[in-house]
Design a protein around this motif. Structure first.
Motif, short mmCIF file in Angstrom:
data_model
loop_
_atom_site.label_atom_id
_atom_site.label_comp_id
_atom_site.label_asym_id
_atom_site.label_seq_id
_atom_site.Cartn_x
_atom_site.Cartn_y
_atom_site.Cartn_z
N GLN A 11 0.83 -1.20 0.00
CA GLN A 11 0.00 0.00 0.00
C GLN A 11 0.87 1.25 0.00
OE1 GLN A 11 -2.69 -0.41 3.27
NE2 GLN A 11 -4.21 -1.47 2.03
N LEU A 12 1.92 1.19 0.80
CA LEU A 12 2.85 2.32 0.86
C LEU A 12 3.45 2.56 -0.52
CD1 LEU A 12 4.01 4.18 3.01
CD2 LEU A 12 5.85 2.55 3.36
N ARG A 13 3.84 1.47 -1.15
CA ARG A 13 4.45 1.53 -2.46
C ARG A 13 3.49 2.16 -3.48
NH1 ARG A 13 5.46 -4.12 -3.63
NH2 ARG A 13 7.47 -4.09 -2.59
N ARG A 14 2.26 1.67 -3.44
CA ARG A 14 1.28 2.21 -4.37
C ARG A 14 1.03 3.69 -4.13
NH1 ARG A 14 -1.44 -2.84 -4.55
NH2 ARG A 14 -2.32 -2.43 -2.52
N GLY A 15 1.03 4.06 -2.85
CA GLY A 15 0.78 5.46 -2.51
C GLY A 15 1.83 6.39 -3.05
N VAL A 16 3.10 5.95 -3.05
CA VAL A 16 4.18 6.85 -3.48
C VAL A 16 4.47 6.72 -4.97
CG1 VAL A 16 5.26 6.87 -1.20
CG2 VAL A 16 6.07 5.25 -2.92
N LEU A 17 3.99 5.63 -5.55
CA LEU A 17 4.37 5.34 -6.94
C LEU A 17 3.97 6.46 -7.90
CD1 LEU A 17 5.80 3.13 -8.35
CD2 LEU A 17 3.63 1.95 -8.71
N GLU A 18 2.78 6.99 -7.71
CA GLU A 18 2.35 8.02 -8.66
C GLU A 18 3.26 9.24 -8.60
OE1 GLU A 18 -1.62 8.29 -6.51
OE2 GLU A 18 -1.37 10.29 -7.27
N PHE A 19 3.81 9.49 -7.42
CA PHE A 19 4.71 10.64 -7.32
C PHE A 19 6.07 10.33 -7.94
CE2 PHE A 19 1.49 11.13 -4.09
CZ PHE A 19 0.99 12.37 -4.46
N CYS A 20 6.43 9.05 -7.93
CA CYS A 20 7.65 8.65 -8.63
C CYS A 20 7.49 8.89 -10.12
CB CYS A 20 7.97 7.18 -8.35
SG CYS A 20 8.32 6.85 -6.63
N VAL A 21 6.30 8.60 -10.63
CA VAL A 21 6.03 8.88 -12.05
C VAL A 21 6.17 10.37 -12.31
CG1 VAL A 21 4.27 8.83 -13.85
CG2 VAL A 21 4.48 6.89 -12.30
N LEU A 22 5.53 11.17 -11.46
CA LEU A 22 5.58 12.62 -11.64
C LEU A 22 7.03 13.11 -11.56
CD1 LEU A 22 2.50 13.81 -9.50
CD2 LEU A 22 2.59 13.23 -11.92
N ALA A 23 7.80 12.52 -10.62
CA ALA A 23 9.19 12.94 -10.45
C ALA A 23 10.00 12.65 -11.71
CB ALA A 23 9.81 12.25 -9.24
N LEU A 24 9.72 11.51 -12.35
CA LEU A 24 10.46 11.16 -13.57
C LEU A 24 10.16 12.14 -14.70
CD1 LEU A 24 10.25 7.27 -13.81
CD2 LEU A 24 12.28 8.67 -13.45
N LEU A 25 9.01 12.80 -14.61
CA LEU A 25 8.61 13.72 -15.68
C LEU A 25 9.03 15.16 -15.38
CD1 LEU A 25 5.04 12.31 -16.34
CD2 LEU A 25 7.08 11.99 -17.74
N ARG A 26 9.69 15.35 -14.24
CA ARG A 26 10.03 16.71 -13.82
C ARG A 26 10.89 17.42 -14.85
NH1 ARG A 26 11.38 16.82 -7.85
NH2 ARG A 26 12.78 15.19 -8.58
N ASP A 27 11.81 16.66 -15.46
CA ASP A 27 12.76 17.30 -16.38
C ASP A 27 12.28 17.30 -17.83
OD1 ASP A 27 14.42 17.83 -14.27
OD2 ASP A 27 15.42 15.87 -14.43
N GLY A 28 11.03 16.96 -18.04
CA GLY A 28 10.54 16.99 -19.43
C GLY A 28 9.78 15.74 -19.78
N THR A 93 4.21 19.49 -3.50
CA THR A 93 3.58 19.25 -2.19
C THR A 93 4.05 17.93 -1.62
OG1 THR A 93 1.64 20.37 -3.06
CG2 THR A 93 1.35 19.16 -1.02
N PHE A 94 4.03 16.90 -2.46
CA PHE A 94 4.43 15.58 -1.98
C PHE A 94 5.89 15.58 -1.54
CE2 PHE A 94 6.32 11.41 -2.55
CZ PHE A 94 5.51 10.67 -1.70
N SER A 95 6.76 16.22 -2.34
CA SER A 95 8.19 16.24 -1.99
C SER A 95 8.41 16.82 -0.61
CB SER A 95 8.98 17.05 -3.02
OG SER A 95 8.75 16.55 -4.30
N ARG A 96 7.70 17.90 -0.32
CA ARG A 96 7.82 18.52 1.01
C ARG A 96 7.34 17.57 2.09
NH1 ARG A 96 5.95 23.27 -1.27
NH2 ARG A 96 3.80 22.76 -0.70
N ASP A 97 6.13 17.01 1.88
CA ASP A 97 5.57 16.11 2.89
C ASP A 97 6.44 14.87 3.07
OD1 ASP A 97 3.55 17.87 3.08
OD2 ASP A 97 2.07 16.68 1.96
N PHE A 101 8.15 13.21 6.39
CA PHE A 101 7.72 11.85 6.70
C PHE A 101 8.92 10.92 6.82
CE2 PHE A 101 6.40 7.71 4.83
CZ PHE A 101 5.38 7.35 5.69
N ARG A 102 9.81 11.01 5.83
CA ARG A 102 10.99 10.14 5.78
C ARG A 102 11.88 10.39 6.98
NH1 ARG A 102 14.23 11.79 0.87
NH2 ARG A 102 14.43 13.56 2.24
N THR A 103 12.10 11.67 7.30
CA THR A 103 12.96 12.00 8.43
C THR A 103 12.40 11.42 9.72
OG1 THR A 103 13.43 14.05 7.29
CG2 THR A 103 14.13 13.92 9.58
N SER A 104 11.10 11.59 9.90
CA SER A 104 10.47 11.09 11.13
C SER A 104 10.55 9.58 11.22
CB SER A 104 9.00 11.50 11.19
OG SER A 104 8.90 12.88 11.02
#
Lengths: 115, 223
Positions: A11-28, A93-97, A101-104
């Motif tokens: 579930q954790l993986r699925r939750g973050v996966l969409e942001f991984c997709v977005l992150a891959l598209l950050r540079d174009g 927003t996700f990157s900030r959150d 989250f990761r630090t905690s």
């Protein structure tokens, strides 16, 4: 308990996966297959590449990514994905959150609660 | 559909995917199959061996898994509020019928009682409520606010003249407020509040079914 642990990790993986997709598209923009392949090769992130297509479809319907068809030098036209401004905002927003989250979580996993 | 260059194993895989995805809405199904087909065409070289093709198919995963990923996950809430805001809203289960039913149950009784019965009919024919919800909606309080009104101005409350007389030196009264006054007020207030509580309950329950329905049924286009 084992089944439950697997469920929460997936579930954790699925939750973050969409942001991984977005992150891959950050540079174009990127070709869909290439996007899927890159995510599939990241360790422990995706078990089956095919399940990423439903995710991409969802992101498109949610307006976080948009696609264009481009002619390919070999073979049929290819679908390219790129971030929309909403997708960019969601990623920020996700990157900030996530940083908090990761630090905690890391802190708790490594040393226990801070005094 | 399938280009002739596609390896037979890959073509068979696509056929299985088409079968597995037959319950998806057709535009999304076609799109998904086309995307997987593009993927296969892109990752399998024309002269690929069976082993190479099988490796690629393994990486893709079972067709059933891919179709399953189209369905919204139970307990997988959309992570960021920005996503919820941009997601296309599905047609709500708590639609016009449910709202009209709630309103009619509350005040429909004033239309010679008929409105309440129509409300009850709509309550029982709606799929947004469980049997328990429907029983609560019907029994608390039959007639809705109109019943409260009826009780308040019922002939036995206001029309019986209060007669008092002295019998053997003791004053006795008949008529008038024939039941304990405090109890009457409590019942009246309760019967006034209860229909509103029921209406709120029904509205909340219909909303809950809407969410449960969204995760339990196949509604891939909604998330």
């Amino acid at each position: 308990m084992v089944a439950r642990r697997e469920t929460s990790i997936s579930q954790l993986r699925r939750g973050v996966l969409e942001f991984c997709v977005l992150a891959l598209l950050r540079d174009g923009e990127r070709y869909g297959v290439e996007l899927v392949r890159t995510l599939g090769e990241a360790d422990g992130l995706v078990t089956t590449e095919g399940t990423l297509y439903p995710l991409l479809g969802r992101l498109r319907r949610e307006g976080l990514v948009e696609t264009t068809w481009r002619e390919s030098p070999s073979g049929p036209p290819r679908r390219y994905y790129r971030l929309t401004s909403e997708g960019d905002e969601a990623l920020r927003t996700f990157s900030r959150d996530w940083a908090r989250f990761r630090t905690s979580v890391d802190g708790l996993l490594e040393t226990g609660p801070t005094p | 559909m399938t280009p002739p260059t596609l390896h037979p194993l890959a073509a068979a895989y696509l056929a299985r995917l088409r079968t597995a995805s037959r319950d998806l809405p057709s535009p999304r199904r076609d799109e998904l199959v086309a995307e997987i087909e593009d993927h296969l065409a892109a990752v399998i070289p024309p002269d690929a061996t069976d082993a190479q093709v099988l490796t690629e198919l393994d990486r893709l995963g079972e067709p059933a898994e891919i179709v399953e990923a189209e369905r919204p996950e139970p307990g997988w809430a959309t992570p960021a509020p920005t996503l919820a805001a941009t997601a296309a809203e599905p047609p709500p289960r708590r639609g016009a019928q449910e709202w009209v039913a709630i309103v009619l149950l509350l005040i429909g009784g004033f239309a010679w009682g008929v409105g309440w019965f129509i409300g009850a009919l709509m309550l029982w024919t709606s799929r947004a409520w469980t049997l328990r919800d429907k029983l609560i909606g019907t029994l608390i309080i039959p007639g809705g606010l109109a019943l409260t009104w009826l009780v308040l101005f019922a002939p036995w409350v206001i029309s019986t003249p209060r007669k008092c007389g002295s019998v053997d030196g003791h004053e006795t009264c008949t008529g008038g407020m024939s039941i304990n006054h405090t109890l009457f007020v409590v019942l009246l207030v309760a019967s006034f509040i209860a229909p509103f509580v029921t209406a709120t309950y029904l509205a909340i329950r219909a909303g809950r079914t809407e969410r449960a329905g969204r995760t339990a049924t196949a509604a891939p286009a909604t998330n």
